[in-house]
Design an enzyme around this catalytic site. Sequence first.
Site, PDB file in Angstrom:
ATOM      1  N   PHE A 175      17.961 -16.705  -9.202  1.00 19.52           N
ATOM      2  CA  PHE A 175      18.081 -16.344 -10.627  1.00 19.52           C
ATOM      3  C   PHE A 175      18.880 -15.032 -10.705  1.00 19.52           C
ATOM      4  CE2 PHE A 175      13.971 -18.420  -9.885  1.00 19.52           C
ATOM      5  CZ  PHE A 175      14.032 -19.515 -10.735  1.00 19.52           C
TER       6      PHE A 175
ATOM      7  N   CYS B 197       8.568 -11.974 -15.998  1.00 19.99           N
ATOM      8  CA  CYS B 197       8.770 -11.182 -17.217  1.00 19.99           C
ATOM      9  C   CYS B 197       8.087 -11.849 -18.403  1.00 19.99           C
ATOM     10  CB  CYS B 197      10.246 -10.938 -17.479  1.00 19.99           C
ATOM     11  SG  CYS B 197      11.215 -12.434 -17.657  1.00 19.99           S
TER      12      CYS B 197
HETATM   13  N1  SAH Z   1      18.022 -11.027 -11.472  1.00 21.11           N
HETATM   14  C1  SAH Z   1      18.882 -10.751 -12.601  1.00 21.11           C
HETATM   15  C2  SAH Z   1      18.305 -11.201 -13.930  1.00 21.11           C
HETATM   16  C3  SAH Z   1      17.850 -12.642 -13.955  1.00 21.11           C
HETATM   17  S1  SAH Z   1      17.739 -13.336 -15.543  1.00 21.11           S
HETATM   18  C4  SAH Z   1      19.234  -9.274 -12.619  1.00 21.11           C
HETATM   19  O1  SAH Z   1      18.688  -8.499 -11.832  1.00 21.11           O
HETATM   20  O2  SAH Z   1      20.073  -8.882 -13.419  1.00 21.11           O
HETATM   21  C5  SAH Z   1      17.422 -15.010 -15.150  1.00 21.11           C
HETATM   22  C6  SAH Z   1      18.661 -15.802 -14.764  1.00 21.11           C
HETATM   23  O3  SAH Z   1      18.212 -17.065 -14.242  1.00 21.11           O
HETATM   24  C7  SAH Z   1      19.619 -16.134 -15.882  1.00 21.11           C
HETATM   25  O4  SAH Z   1      20.905 -15.716 -15.513  1.00 21.11           O
HETATM   26  C8  SAH Z   1      19.577 -17.654 -16.025  1.00 21.11           C
HETATM   27  O5  SAH Z   1      20.856 -18.226 -16.285  1.00 21.11           O
HETATM   28  C9  SAH Z   1      19.127 -18.076 -14.637  1.00 21.11           C
HETATM   29  N2  SAH Z   1      18.366 -19.328 -14.559  1.00 21.11           N
HETATM   30  C10 SAH Z   1      17.441 -19.811 -15.412  1.00 21.11           C
HETATM   31  N3  SAH Z   1      16.870 -20.944 -14.930  1.00 21.11           N
HETATM   32  C11 SAH Z   1      17.452 -21.175 -13.724  1.00 21.11           C
HETATM   33  C12 SAH Z   1      17.271 -22.173 -12.714  1.00 21.11           C
HETATM   34  N4  SAH Z   1      16.363 -23.143 -12.861  1.00 21.11           N
HETATM   35  N5  SAH Z   1      18.029 -22.090 -11.595  1.00 21.11           N
HETATM   36  C13 SAH Z   1      18.929 -21.086 -11.437  1.00 21.11           C
HETATM   37  N6  SAH Z   1      19.117 -20.116 -12.345  1.00 21.11           N
HETATM   38  C14 SAH Z   1      18.398 -20.156 -13.479  1.00 21.11           C
END
Ligand code: SAH
Length: 387
Positions: free
Chosen positions: A220, A330
Amino acid sequence: MTPTVTLTPRGVERAKSGHLWIYRSDLAEIQAAAGDIVQVIGPRGRPVGAAFYSDRSQIALRLVTHTGHADEALWRQRLERAIRFRESLAIDATAYRLVHGEGDLLPSLVVDRYGDYVVLQTLSQATDRLMPEWVRALNALIAPAGILARNDARVRTLEGLEPKVEVVSGHVPERLEAREGRVRYEVDLFTGQKTGLFLDQRENREAAARHAHGRLLDCFSYHGGFALALAPHCTDTIAIESSEDAARHIRENAARNGLAERIEVRVANVFDELRGLERLGESFDTIVLDPPAFAKNKAALPNARAGYKEINLRALKLLRPGGTLITCSCSYNVSEAMFAEIVYDAAVDARAHVTVVEKRMQGRDHPVLLGVPETYYLKCFILRKLP
Ligand code: SAH
Protein backbone atom coordinates in the site's frame (compact mmCIF):
# COMPACT_ATOMS: atom_id res chain seq x y z
CA MET A 1 -30.63 37.77 18.62
CA THR A 2 -27.73 35.40 19.19
CA PRO A 3 -28.42 31.95 17.71
CA THR A 4 -28.97 29.60 20.64
CA VAL A 5 -29.19 25.85 21.14
CA THR A 6 -30.57 24.30 24.32
CA LEU A 7 -29.23 20.90 25.35
CA THR A 8 -30.97 18.03 27.09
CA PRO A 9 -29.48 17.01 30.46
CA ARG A 10 -27.62 14.22 28.61
CA GLY A 11 -26.22 16.80 26.19
CA VAL A 12 -24.92 18.84 29.15
CA GLU A 13 -23.20 15.71 30.54
CA ARG A 14 -21.63 15.06 27.17
CA ALA A 15 -20.26 18.61 27.01
CA LYS A 16 -18.85 18.24 30.52
CA SER A 17 -17.10 14.99 29.60
CA GLY A 18 -14.70 16.93 27.42
CA HIS A 19 -16.04 15.64 24.13
CA LEU A 20 -16.53 18.47 21.66
CA TRP A 21 -19.28 16.81 19.61
CA ILE A 22 -22.92 16.87 20.61
CA TYR A 23 -25.33 14.76 18.61
CA ARG A 24 -28.67 15.96 17.34
CA SER A 25 -30.52 13.62 19.71
CA ASP A 26 -29.07 15.57 22.66
CA LEU A 27 -30.55 18.91 21.56
CA ALA A 28 -33.78 20.12 23.19
CA GLU A 29 -34.37 23.35 21.28
CA ILE A 30 -32.76 24.97 18.26
CA GLN A 31 -32.86 28.63 17.36
CA ALA A 32 -30.11 28.67 14.78
CA ALA A 33 -29.43 28.31 11.08
CA ALA A 34 -26.94 26.22 9.12
CA GLY A 35 -23.34 27.07 9.97
CA ASP A 36 -24.13 29.50 12.78
CA ILE A 37 -21.84 30.03 15.72
CA VAL A 38 -24.28 29.39 18.54
CA GLN A 39 -24.55 30.00 22.21
CA VAL A 40 -25.13 26.67 23.96
CA ILE A 41 -27.23 26.52 27.13
CA GLY A 42 -28.49 23.85 29.50
CA PRO A 43 -32.17 23.04 30.19
CA ARG A 44 -32.50 25.85 32.75
CA GLY A 45 -30.64 28.41 30.69
CA ARG A 46 -27.18 27.85 32.27
CA PRO A 47 -24.42 28.69 29.79
CA VAL A 48 -22.48 25.69 28.47
CA GLY A 49 -20.32 27.43 25.89
CA ALA A 50 -20.25 28.30 22.21
CA ALA A 51 -20.31 25.90 19.28
CA PHE A 52 -20.42 25.44 15.52
CA TYR A 53 -23.93 24.40 14.49
CA SER A 54 -24.81 22.13 11.58
CA ASP A 55 -28.40 21.63 10.43
CA ARG A 56 -27.50 18.49 8.46
CA SER A 57 -24.90 16.35 10.23
CA GLN A 58 -25.74 14.02 13.12
CA ILE A 59 -22.94 15.93 14.85
CA ALA A 60 -25.15 18.95 15.36
CA LEU A 61 -22.74 20.90 17.57
CA ARG A 62 -18.98 21.17 17.77
CA LEU A 63 -18.02 23.02 20.92
CA VAL A 64 -15.33 25.63 20.46
CA THR A 65 -15.24 27.12 23.93
CA HIS A 66 -16.79 26.48 27.32
CA THR A 67 -16.29 30.10 28.34
CA GLY A 68 -15.77 33.39 26.58
CA HIS A 69 -16.58 34.44 23.05
CA ALA A 70 -16.23 32.52 19.84
CA ASP A 71 -15.08 35.19 17.43
CA GLU A 72 -12.29 36.08 15.03
CA ALA A 73 -9.94 36.93 17.92
CA LEU A 74 -10.39 33.41 19.30
CA TRP A 75 -9.66 31.77 15.90
CA ARG A 76 -6.57 33.89 15.56
CA GLN A 77 -5.38 32.84 19.02
CA ARG A 78 -6.07 29.14 18.41
CA LEU A 79 -4.34 29.22 15.02
CA GLU A 80 -1.37 30.98 16.48
CA ARG A 81 -1.04 28.42 19.29
CA ALA A 82 -1.34 25.55 16.82
CA ILE A 83 1.39 27.06 14.64
CA ARG A 84 3.69 27.78 17.61
CA PHE A 85 3.28 24.19 18.80
CA ARG A 86 4.46 22.88 15.40
CA GLU A 87 7.45 25.22 15.59
CA SER A 88 8.31 23.74 18.98
CA LEU A 89 8.42 20.26 17.41
CA ALA A 90 11.37 21.25 15.17
CA ILE A 91 10.01 19.08 12.36
CA ASP A 92 12.67 18.15 9.80
CA ALA A 93 10.33 18.47 6.83
CA THR A 94 8.77 21.16 4.65
CA ALA A 95 5.34 19.50 4.76
CA TYR A 96 3.39 18.96 7.97
CA ARG A 97 0.03 19.59 9.58
CA LEU A 98 -0.50 23.01 11.13
CA VAL A 99 -4.05 22.47 12.39
CA HIS A 100 -5.59 19.10 13.22
CA GLY A 101 -9.23 20.06 13.83
CA GLU A 102 -10.49 19.01 17.24
CA GLY A 103 -6.90 18.24 18.34
CA ASP A 104 -6.20 21.98 18.10
CA LEU A 105 -9.61 23.02 19.43
CA LEU A 106 -10.56 24.13 15.94
CA PRO A 107 -13.17 21.47 15.17
CA SER A 108 -13.58 20.45 11.50
CA LEU A 109 -10.69 22.61 10.28
CA VAL A 110 -7.58 21.08 8.75
CA VAL A 111 -4.57 23.13 7.68
CA ASP A 112 -1.48 21.56 6.12
CA ARG A 113 1.70 23.34 5.19
CA TYR A 114 3.64 22.47 2.05
CA GLY A 115 6.64 24.80 2.08
CA ASP A 116 5.44 28.27 1.07
CA TYR A 117 1.91 27.04 0.46
CA VAL A 118 -1.00 26.11 2.64
CA VAL A 119 -3.79 23.64 1.96
CA LEU A 120 -6.91 23.84 4.06
CA GLN A 121 -10.11 21.86 4.46
CA THR A 122 -13.28 23.25 5.98
CA LEU A 123 -15.24 20.15 6.87
CA SER A 124 -18.40 21.55 8.48
CA GLN A 125 -20.96 24.21 7.62
CA ALA A 126 -19.55 26.65 10.14
CA THR A 127 -15.86 26.33 9.28
CA ASP A 128 -16.85 26.56 5.62
CA ARG A 129 -18.72 29.79 6.22
CA LEU A 130 -15.71 31.16 8.12
CA MET A 131 -13.38 30.65 5.14
CA PRO A 132 -12.61 34.40 4.76
CA GLU A 133 -11.58 34.54 8.42
CA TRP A 134 -9.23 31.54 8.12
CA VAL A 135 -7.65 33.08 5.06
CA ARG A 136 -7.20 36.44 6.78
CA ALA A 137 -5.72 34.88 9.88
CA LEU A 138 -3.33 32.57 8.01
CA ASN A 139 -2.13 35.44 5.84
CA ALA A 140 -1.51 37.53 8.94
CA LEU A 141 0.27 34.74 10.83
CA ILE A 142 2.41 32.99 8.23
CA ALA A 143 1.92 34.91 4.97
CA PRO A 144 1.94 31.89 2.63
CA ALA A 145 2.48 32.43 -1.11
CA GLY A 146 -0.88 30.81 -1.70
CA ILE A 147 -3.75 29.01 0.02
CA LEU A 148 -5.63 26.14 -1.59
CA ALA A 149 -8.99 24.91 -0.28
CA ARG A 150 -9.05 21.14 -0.87
CA ASN A 151 -12.72 20.83 -0.13
CA ASP A 152 -13.37 17.62 -2.04
CA ALA A 153 -13.29 15.43 1.09
CA ARG A 154 -16.24 13.04 1.21
CA VAL A 155 -17.23 13.95 4.80
CA ARG A 156 -18.43 17.30 3.51
CA THR A 157 -21.46 15.61 1.93
CA LEU A 158 -22.69 14.80 5.48
CA GLU A 159 -22.86 18.56 5.96
CA GLY A 160 -24.64 19.16 2.65
CA LEU A 161 -21.54 21.00 1.38
CA GLU A 162 -20.46 20.92 -2.26
CA PRO A 163 -17.11 19.38 -3.19
CA LYS A 164 -14.87 22.25 -4.26
CA VAL A 165 -11.17 22.73 -4.95
CA GLU A 166 -10.16 26.37 -5.26
CA VAL A 167 -7.31 28.75 -4.69
CA VAL A 168 -8.58 31.12 -2.00
CA SER A 169 -5.49 33.33 -1.71
CA GLY A 170 -2.35 34.11 -3.76
CA HIS A 171 -1.30 31.50 -6.30
CA VAL A 172 -0.72 27.78 -5.90
CA PRO A 173 1.31 25.66 -8.35
CA GLU A 174 -0.11 22.40 -9.71
CA ARG A 175 2.92 20.56 -8.47
CA LEU A 176 5.66 21.22 -5.96
CA GLU A 177 8.47 19.45 -4.22
CA ALA A 178 8.17 18.62 -0.53
CA ARG A 179 10.94 17.27 1.67
CA GLU A 180 10.72 14.89 4.62
CA GLY A 181 14.12 14.31 6.17
CA ARG A 182 16.29 13.31 3.21
CA VAL A 183 13.37 12.24 1.03
CA ARG A 184 12.02 14.51 -1.70
CA TYR A 185 8.51 14.03 -3.03
CA GLU A 186 6.63 15.54 -5.90
CA VAL A 187 3.23 16.59 -4.59
CA ASP A 188 0.01 17.29 -6.51
CA LEU A 189 -1.79 19.60 -4.14
CA PHE A 190 -4.94 19.76 -6.29
CA THR A 191 -5.45 16.03 -6.82
CA GLY A 192 -3.32 13.99 -4.39
CA GLN A 193 -5.00 11.92 -1.67
CA LYS A 194 -5.85 13.84 1.52
CA THR A 195 -4.09 17.18 0.94
CA GLY A 196 -1.33 15.64 -1.21
CA LEU A 197 0.65 13.37 1.09
CA PHE A 198 0.03 11.11 4.09
CA LEU A 199 1.64 13.53 6.51
CA ASP A 200 0.39 11.58 9.52
CA GLN A 201 2.94 8.81 8.81
CA ARG A 202 6.04 11.01 8.69
CA GLU A 203 7.35 10.09 12.14
CA ASN A 204 6.49 6.42 11.62
CA ARG A 205 8.49 6.40 8.38
CA GLU A 206 11.44 7.88 10.30
CA ALA A 207 11.07 5.30 13.09
CA ALA A 208 10.66 2.42 10.64
CA ALA A 209 13.85 3.47 8.84
CA ARG A 210 15.78 2.86 12.07
CA HIS A 211 14.71 -0.80 12.04
CA ALA A 212 14.68 -1.52 8.31
CA HIS A 213 17.21 -3.95 6.87
CA GLY A 214 17.74 -6.54 4.16
CA ARG A 215 15.00 -7.15 1.63
CA LEU A 216 12.03 -4.74 1.92
CA LEU A 217 8.40 -5.13 0.88
CA ASP A 218 6.30 -1.93 1.10
CA CYS A 219 2.59 -2.73 0.79
CA PHE A 220 0.00 0.00 0.00
CA SER A 221 2.81 2.30 -1.03
CA TYR A 222 0.83 5.30 -2.48
CA HIS A 223 3.65 7.61 -3.65
CA GLY A 224 6.31 5.45 -2.05
CA GLY A 225 6.34 7.01 1.44
CA PHE A 226 7.81 4.09 3.37
CA ALA A 227 9.75 2.64 0.41
CA LEU A 228 11.65 5.90 -0.15
CA ALA A 229 12.48 6.40 3.52
CA LEU A 230 13.53 2.78 4.11
CA ALA A 231 15.20 1.79 0.81
CA PRO A 232 18.58 3.41 1.67
CA HIS A 233 18.80 1.01 4.65
CA CYS A 234 17.81 -2.06 2.65
CA THR A 235 19.41 -4.18 -0.05
CA ASP A 236 16.44 -4.12 -2.41
CA THR A 237 12.84 -2.97 -2.25
CA ILE A 238 9.51 -3.97 -3.77
CA ALA A 239 6.66 -1.44 -3.53
CA ILE A 240 3.10 -2.63 -4.14
CA GLU A 241 0.33 -0.22 -5.06
CA SER A 242 -2.98 -0.85 -6.83
CA SER A 243 -3.39 2.59 -8.40
CA GLU A 244 -1.53 3.02 -11.69
CA ASP A 245 -1.30 6.78 -11.16
CA ALA A 246 0.13 6.41 -7.63
CA ALA A 247 2.61 3.81 -8.93
CA ARG A 248 3.83 6.33 -11.51
CA HIS A 249 4.54 8.72 -8.64
CA ILE A 250 6.54 6.03 -6.82
CA ARG A 251 8.74 5.60 -9.91
CA GLU A 252 9.19 9.36 -10.31
CA ASN A 253 9.95 9.85 -6.64
CA ALA A 254 12.42 6.95 -6.68
CA ALA A 255 14.27 8.59 -9.58
CA ARG A 256 14.16 11.98 -7.85
CA ASN A 257 15.86 10.41 -4.81
CA GLY A 258 18.44 8.41 -6.76
CA LEU A 259 16.70 5.16 -5.80
CA ALA A 260 15.32 4.10 -9.20
CA GLU A 261 17.63 1.07 -9.35
CA ARG A 262 16.71 -0.05 -5.87
CA ILE A 263 12.93 0.13 -5.85
CA GLU A 264 10.84 -2.22 -7.98
CA VAL A 265 7.27 -0.97 -8.33
CA ARG A 266 4.45 -3.47 -8.82
CA VAL A 267 0.93 -2.40 -9.70
CA ALA A 268 -1.09 -5.07 -7.96
CA ASN A 269 -3.63 -5.88 -5.29
CA VAL A 270 -1.71 -6.49 -2.06
CA PHE A 271 -3.97 -9.41 -1.09
CA ASP A 272 -3.19 -11.25 -4.36
CA GLU A 273 0.46 -10.27 -4.40
CA LEU A 274 1.13 -11.52 -0.85
CA ARG A 275 -0.39 -14.87 -1.79
CA GLY A 276 1.66 -14.98 -4.99
CA LEU A 277 4.91 -14.19 -3.19
CA GLU A 278 4.20 -16.92 -0.67
CA ARG A 279 3.54 -19.43 -3.47
CA LEU A 280 6.88 -18.53 -5.03
CA GLY A 281 8.62 -19.13 -1.71
CA GLU A 282 9.85 -15.55 -1.44
CA SER A 283 10.85 -13.99 1.87
CA PHE A 284 11.68 -10.55 3.26
CA ASP A 285 13.51 -8.98 6.19
CA THR A 286 11.30 -5.90 6.47
CA ILE A 287 7.63 -5.59 5.54
CA VAL A 288 5.38 -2.52 5.75
CA LEU A 289 1.57 -2.77 5.81
CA ASP A 290 -0.12 0.62 5.52
CA PRO A 291 -3.58 -0.09 4.11
CA PRO A 292 -6.40 2.42 3.64
CA ALA A 293 -9.01 2.45 6.43
CA PHE A 294 -10.75 -0.92 6.11
CA ALA A 295 -13.38 0.05 8.71
CA LYS A 296 -14.85 3.37 7.61
CA ASN A 297 -17.79 2.71 9.99
CA LYS A 298 -18.86 0.24 12.65
CA ALA A 299 -20.84 -1.91 10.21
CA ALA A 300 -17.64 -2.59 8.27
CA LEU A 301 -15.83 -3.95 11.35
CA PRO A 302 -16.17 -7.71 10.78
CA ASN A 303 -14.83 -7.47 7.21
CA ALA A 304 -12.15 -5.04 8.30
CA ARG A 305 -10.96 -7.42 11.01
CA ALA A 306 -10.73 -10.24 8.47
CA GLY A 307 -8.82 -7.98 6.07
CA TYR A 308 -6.30 -6.81 8.66
CA LYS A 309 -5.81 -10.34 9.90
CA GLU A 310 -5.23 -11.72 6.43
CA ILE A 311 -2.53 -9.26 5.42
CA ASN A 312 -0.78 -9.51 8.78
CA LEU A 313 -0.84 -13.30 8.68
CA ARG A 314 0.58 -13.40 5.15
CA ALA A 315 3.21 -10.80 5.98
CA LEU A 316 4.34 -12.70 9.08
CA LYS A 317 4.71 -15.84 6.98
CA LEU A 318 6.78 -13.98 4.37
CA LEU A 319 8.95 -12.43 7.05
CA ARG A 320 12.29 -14.08 7.77
CA PRO A 321 13.18 -14.87 11.40
CA GLY A 322 14.64 -11.74 12.96
CA GLY A 323 12.67 -9.62 10.50
CA THR A 324 10.72 -6.41 11.16
CA LEU A 325 7.01 -5.89 10.46
CA ILE A 326 5.69 -2.34 10.44
CA THR A 327 1.91 -2.69 10.55
CA CYS A 328 -0.63 0.14 10.58
CA SER A 329 -4.35 0.79 10.83
CA CYS A 330 -5.89 4.20 10.22
CA SER A 331 -9.44 3.05 11.02
CA TYR A 332 -10.72 4.99 14.00
CA ASN A 333 -13.23 2.16 14.57
CA VAL A 334 -10.42 -0.34 15.13
CA SER A 335 -9.07 0.56 18.57
CA GLU A 336 -5.45 0.05 19.52
CA ALA A 337 -6.41 -2.94 21.70
CA MET A 338 -8.46 -4.48 18.91
CA PHE A 339 -5.66 -4.01 16.41
CA ALA A 340 -3.17 -5.60 18.80
CA GLU A 341 -5.52 -8.57 19.17
CA ILE A 342 -5.89 -8.97 15.40
CA VAL A 343 -2.13 -8.93 14.91
CA TYR A 344 -1.69 -11.39 17.77
CA ASP A 345 -4.24 -13.76 16.16
CA ALA A 346 -2.27 -13.50 12.93
CA ALA A 347 0.97 -14.33 14.77
CA VAL A 348 -0.62 -17.41 16.34
CA ASP A 349 -1.80 -18.65 12.94
CA ALA A 350 1.59 -17.90 11.40
CA ARG A 351 3.20 -19.88 14.27
CA ALA A 352 5.50 -16.95 14.94
CA HIS A 353 6.74 -15.48 18.21
CA VAL A 354 6.46 -11.75 17.78
CA THR A 355 7.69 -8.98 20.08
CA VAL A 356 6.70 -5.33 20.12
CA VAL A 357 9.60 -3.05 19.32
CA GLU A 358 7.58 0.18 19.23
CA LYS A 359 3.91 1.11 19.57
CA ARG A 360 3.29 4.29 17.66
CA MET A 361 0.54 6.56 16.41
CA GLN A 362 -0.03 9.50 14.07
CA GLY A 363 2.71 12.14 14.14
CA ARG A 364 2.81 14.79 16.85
CA ASP A 365 1.58 17.41 14.40
CA HIS A 366 -1.77 15.48 14.43
CA PRO A 367 -2.51 15.82 18.17
CA VAL A 368 -4.98 13.52 19.92
CA LEU A 369 -7.41 15.35 22.20
CA LEU A 370 -8.22 13.23 25.25
CA GLY A 371 -11.99 13.23 25.51
CA VAL A 372 -12.40 13.05 21.73
CA PRO A 373 -11.37 9.47 20.94
CA GLU A 374 -12.08 10.10 17.24
CA THR A 375 -8.88 12.19 17.10
CA TYR A 376 -6.83 9.00 17.75
CA TYR A 377 -7.16 7.07 14.51
CA LEU A 378 -3.73 5.91 13.35
CA LYS A 379 -2.00 2.98 15.04
CA CYS A 380 1.42 1.75 13.97
CA PHE A 381 3.23 -1.20 15.55
CA ILE A 382 6.83 -2.01 14.82
CA LEU A 383 7.21 -5.73 15.50
CA ARG A 384 10.01 -8.26 15.45
CA LYS A 385 9.60 -11.88 14.43
CA LEU A 386 11.83 -13.78 16.81
CA PRO A 387 14.43 -16.10 15.28
N1 SAH B 1 2.06 4.13 2.77
C1 SAH B 1 1.64 5.35 2.12
C2 SAH B 1 0.17 5.67 2.29
C3 SAH B 1 -0.76 4.53 1.93
S1 SAH B 1 -2.38 5.02 1.57
C4 SAH B 1 2.52 6.50 2.59
O1 SAH B 1 3.33 6.33 3.50
O2 SAH B 1 2.41 7.58 2.03
C5 SAH B 1 -3.06 3.51 0.99
C6 SAH B 1 -2.71 3.19 -0.46
O3 SAH B 1 -3.12 1.84 -0.70
C7 SAH B 1 -3.39 4.03 -1.52
O4 SAH B 1 -2.41 4.56 -2.37
C8 SAH B 1 -4.30 3.07 -2.28
O5 SAH B 1 -4.32 3.32 -3.68
C9 SAH B 1 -3.61 1.74 -2.03
N2 SAH B 1 -4.47 0.55 -2.04
C10 SAH B 1 -5.72 0.42 -1.55
N3 SAH B 1 -6.14 -0.87 -1.63
C11 SAH B 1 -5.11 -1.57 -2.17
C12 SAH B 1 -4.91 -2.95 -2.48
N4 SAH B 1 -5.86 -3.86 -2.22
N5 SAH B 1 -3.72 -3.32 -3.01
C13 SAH B 1 -2.75 -2.40 -3.24
N6 SAH B 1 -2.89 -1.10 -2.95
C14 SAH B 1 -4.05 -0.68 -2.43
